[in-house]
Design an enzyme around this catalytic site. Sequence first.
Site: not given
Length: 560
Positions: A131, A206, A230
Amino acid sequence: MSNSWTTLVADKLQRQRQSIPPGWEISVPPNDVLDVTSVAKDCGSLSRQELKITGIEDVEELLHKLASGELSSVSVTMAFYKRAIIAHQLTNCLTEIFVERALHRAAELDEYLQTTGQTVGALHGLPISLKDQISMEGLETIMGYVSGIGKYSEHDAVLVQILYDCGAVPFVRTNVPQTIMWAETLNNIFGRTTNPYNRSLTSGGSSGGEAALIALKGSILGVGSDIGGSVRSPAAFCGIYGLRPSYGRVPYEGTPNSFEGQDSVLSVLGPMSRSLSGIKVFMKAIADSKPWQKDPLAVRKPWNEEEYNLLEHGHGKELCFGIIWADGVVVPHPPILRALKQTKSALVAAGHKVIDWVPINHLEMNTLIRAIWGSGAFEDITVATSASGEPLLTSTSLLPDSDGQTPHPFKGAQTSAYKLWQLHKRKRELRKEYLDLWEKTIEVTETGRPIDAIIAPVAPYAAPPHGMNKISNYTRIWSLLDYPALALPVTKVNPAIDLKAPPHQFLCDLDKEHYDLYDPNVFVNAPVAVQLVGRTLEEEALIGIGEVVDAALRAIPTPV
């Protein structure tokens, strides 16, 4: 200042495009082609061998082929790289692309294996995606903020250091929302990441870029972060596996974040994969690497094989699960209820017991967690956006704000330090109340122990249309309680059987709004998952129980 941020963005996007090797572009289907999961296979850009490599689901199988020399790290990294670039063109899932750097690393690992006959570590030669929050030396850690452009990390995050020590090959970084606190992946630099099963729907947030990439087989194992869902929400929306570990189980040191300094309800790093073996391999490799020697907040707990083998859970025989059908706030949509029923039926057929779990304090816990985050959230994100002059996103909808003045959800939520302390105190009390509730189930399980795990929705819906992922109630509570939670794919939305239910007595305005949202034809083909919840720091047992649930689901025919 108002124009300078757009110049920064234009430069970053140009550099990103230039990082894609010539000839790797494909003809992207038009927007009305919603399901793009077969494009990589059909587009002709991947060789038969590259399709075979990226089609491997089981991470342990791929690691065995790498360790034996049957496959080289260079060939595996190249295959996933090419497929990752295809995934990016279809869903806009990548941020950082560093092909030469990754292939150089892979070549070093191949040479080491050929020269010594030994692997570097438990993840030898395996490409891993990260990420865009997890710092890598020499790369920008943009984290969804324009102010991150041009700021190059001087050090690897501790997790990256450990991945290198384990022989992994970090090869791409993936898209995130501005602030990392939206439940949809959208920012002013890279734009929106879409869902590969239905591009009119969200990939979640996210860690939405990570989930979309893995769903399209552009990576077999990746790392996201989860403060309120997330990892789990994007994993569920994109039909993959995702684990939210307990605080400190995976080292966070060197990974920047929004809300830094808020340490009551913490963000954690967790694995995302197309297989449960990927979740296990990652967690074991990290725990065996003694991360507490590099991160002062990492929990000192080596991998426990007895826990994984379910020594304290009847060795995985005749388990007892609690199941949450609804949280008392929002009733899930029909596909979610079908997945829960399917999971229960599969477990009962496999000889396990499933009892109803009546949630307590879920609304209060969600209100509390928002108050804790909101105590300083708006100031935190305003500092980050004002540094570049970029506008602060107030919505992830495809439609512009009607008046252009929509306030940010965290605006006006600040509180005094004393009041914040009271929130922390109440959080501790709620954790004790939930612990007592869990322990009390020993009276009804008939196993001589409390329930082994909880089965619950990840969200009250499958992946919703863009801008409509507004309910994180089903994931946030486990973050507050610090229970590890695992998203497990079950099925997909089928309009022929997931018909809209008749109106019920609505629990609140949010419940009615949620009910009105559902149209099976809008949600068509969206993956549907359940969430498996364990007890604090029992990641090994949760993974072991997850394998039991996954096997039970795979043993029964999928409804059509």
